[in-house]
Design an enzyme around this catalytic site. Structure first.
Site, short mmCIF file in Angstrom:
data_model
loop_
_atom_site.label_atom_id
_atom_site.label_comp_id
_atom_site.label_asym_id
_atom_site.label_seq_id
_atom_site.Cartn_x
_atom_site.Cartn_y
_atom_site.Cartn_z
CD GLU A 112 -8.03 -1.36 11.00
OE1 GLU A 112 -8.03 -2.21 10.09
OE2 GLU A 112 -7.89 -0.14 10.80
NE ARG A 127 -1.91 -1.74 11.55
CZ ARG A 127 -2.67 -0.66 11.48
NH1 ARG A 127 -3.76 -0.57 12.23
NH2 ARG A 127 -2.35 0.33 10.68
NE ARG A 152 -3.74 -2.26 2.38
CZ ARG A 152 -4.64 -2.54 3.31
NH1 ARG A 152 -4.81 -1.71 4.32
NH2 ARG A 152 -5.36 -3.65 3.24
NE ARG A 163 -1.03 4.59 9.19
CZ ARG A 163 -2.32 4.25 9.18
NH1 ARG A 163 -2.86 3.80 8.06
NH2 ARG A 163 -3.06 4.36 10.25
CB SER A 165 -11.39 -4.16 8.73
OG SER A 165 -11.02 -2.99 9.40
#
Length: 423
Positions: free
Chosen positions: A345, A387, A258, A273, A348
């Site tokens: 987070e 994460r 990403r 990130r 999801s």
């Protein structure tokens, strides 16, 4: 992708759904294009019918030795006009498709209305936040001694890249395999999908055209997947499945890429990130009747991994303004990080209804019926490996910089009890 027929039948409901996303009404513009396109289709059909009639009339006139000049002129005019009508119809249709493709999915009725993460709804909290008998450190403070080499990663590739080595690499690999094994036990078929996909594949799951800047494109026009959702969901692209085949469940542990174009200044430190990271992805393909239960099942699968690892977490229902483009409802799982003293987070889980299926033309034939319906698609993280590694490091850290190994991971690490910092 939205169904223009549904918009035509209830434009007010469509605009109300977009309003919950914070968008202006769109139905009037869409329906104007739709009406223009249908008028052109009608005109083309009428022109073809008249051309056939006139052509027959020319033959009849010649047989009677009548003058067919006027009829021949009409046929010539129609012959010239028909490609123009066809070109206009295709242009209007393309414009309509472009507008529809840029609009996000409509939130389900139970999704709370809101603008951003501050309006998300707490569903449940599992476990108490970890309290350590010493001052908790963030993972980037003690992680380098365990193999999170931020400096070398940045030297090799730039910011938001990390070289993972030693104890951290072993833990990372153990976590990924544990996640895959857990999901397989829950009925997810393991897959190793392509990391490079075509443009139409990215379109099918909603990454293109609107979010091109969030992904990386190669020199030959392919795209690096931002998540295995892209490859796994498109397995059923342009397919007609039988109802008996559903649900289909796939899981894949892949690298993800990403650009993080919209996150400048956010999480620039540490392993949270990254431009390149690994994630264990779940994808389900179901009938509309199954999708509600499947969403809960998928979310519980992700929760089960966190519970097995002994990590405190909470489930959040995202508000309408914080959901992803293709989602109709999303549950976020947020894990407790003692070093940051906050929840972050880690997964999801989203149900997309038939939104992606329409973009992919993925359908199924209900038992005993001749017609077909669009499938429903769901996707979820089970979990983001990097994460999860951060969560294990921070929740299981010890004062001397070592990290206790969660019980479920010990078999994956040869019975190792503690990850010790390198000397």
């Amino acid at each position: 992708m939205h169904d223009i027929r549904a918009i035509r039948e209830n434009p007010a409901a469509f605009d109300a759904g977009l309003a919950r996303r914070g968008l202006e009404p769109q139905s009037a513009a869409l329906l104007a294009l739709d009406e223009k396109r249908r008028a052109l289709i009608t005109e083309a059909q009428a022109a073809q019918t008249r051309r056939n009639e006139a052509s027959k009339a020319i033959g009849a006139a010649k047989a009677r030795r009548d003058d067919p000049t006027d009829l021949m002129a009409e046929v010539a005019e129609l012959k010239e006009r028909m490609p123009q009508i066809d070109a206009e119809e295709k242009a209007v249709g393309a414009e309509l498709t472009t507008l529809l493709a840029a609009l996000p999915n409509i939130p389900y009725a139970d999704v709370p209305k809101g603008a951003d993460e501050e309006d998300n709804q707490l569903v449940a909290t599992v476990g108490e936040p970890t309290v350590l008998p010493f001052e908790a450190k963030e993972h980037d403070a003690f992680g380098p001694a365990l193999g999170l080499d931020f400096e070398t990663g940045a030297r090799l590739s730039g910011t938001r890249f990390t070289l993972v080595r030693g104890a951290a690499a072993k833990l990372h690999r153990a976590l990924g395999q544990f996640m895959l094994d857990t999901l397989e036990a829950h009925g997810y078929e393991q897959a190793i999908p392509p990391l490079l996909v075509r443009e139409e594949t990215m379109f099918g799951t909603g990454q293109l055209p609107k979010f091109a800047e969030d992904s990386f494109q190669t020199t030959d026009g392919r795209w690096l997947i931002p998540t295995a959702e892209v490859s796994l969901t498109n397995i059923v692209r342009e397919q007609i499945l039988s109802e008996e085949e559903l649900p289909l469940r796939f899981a894949a542990l892949t690298a993800c890429f990403r650009s993080e174009a919209g996150s400048a200044g956010r999480d620039t430190r540490g392993f949270i990130r990254q431009h390149q990271f690994e994630k264990c992805e779940m994808v389900s393909i179901t009938t509309p009747e199954q999708s509600e239960a499947e969403h809960e099942r998928m979310t519980q699968c992700a929760e089960g991994i966190l519970t097995a690892l002994g990590l405190p977490f909470r489930r959040m229902k995202l508000c309408s303004g914080d959901m992803g483009f293709t989602a109709a409802r999303t549950y976020d799982l947020e894990v407790w990080l003692p070093g940051q003293a906050r929840y972050r987070e880690i997964s999801s889980c989203s149900t997309c209804g038939d939104f992606q299926a329409r973009r992919m033309n993925a359908r199924f034939r209900p038992a005993g019926e001749k017609g077909t319906r669009f499938v429903h698609t769901l996707n979820g993280s089970g979990l983001a490996v990097g994460r999860t590694l951060v969560a294990v490091l921070e929740n299981y850290q010890q004062e001397d910089g070592s990290v206790r190994v969660p019980d479920v991971l010990k078999p994956y690490l040869g019975g190792l009890e503690v990850l010790a910092p390198a000397n």
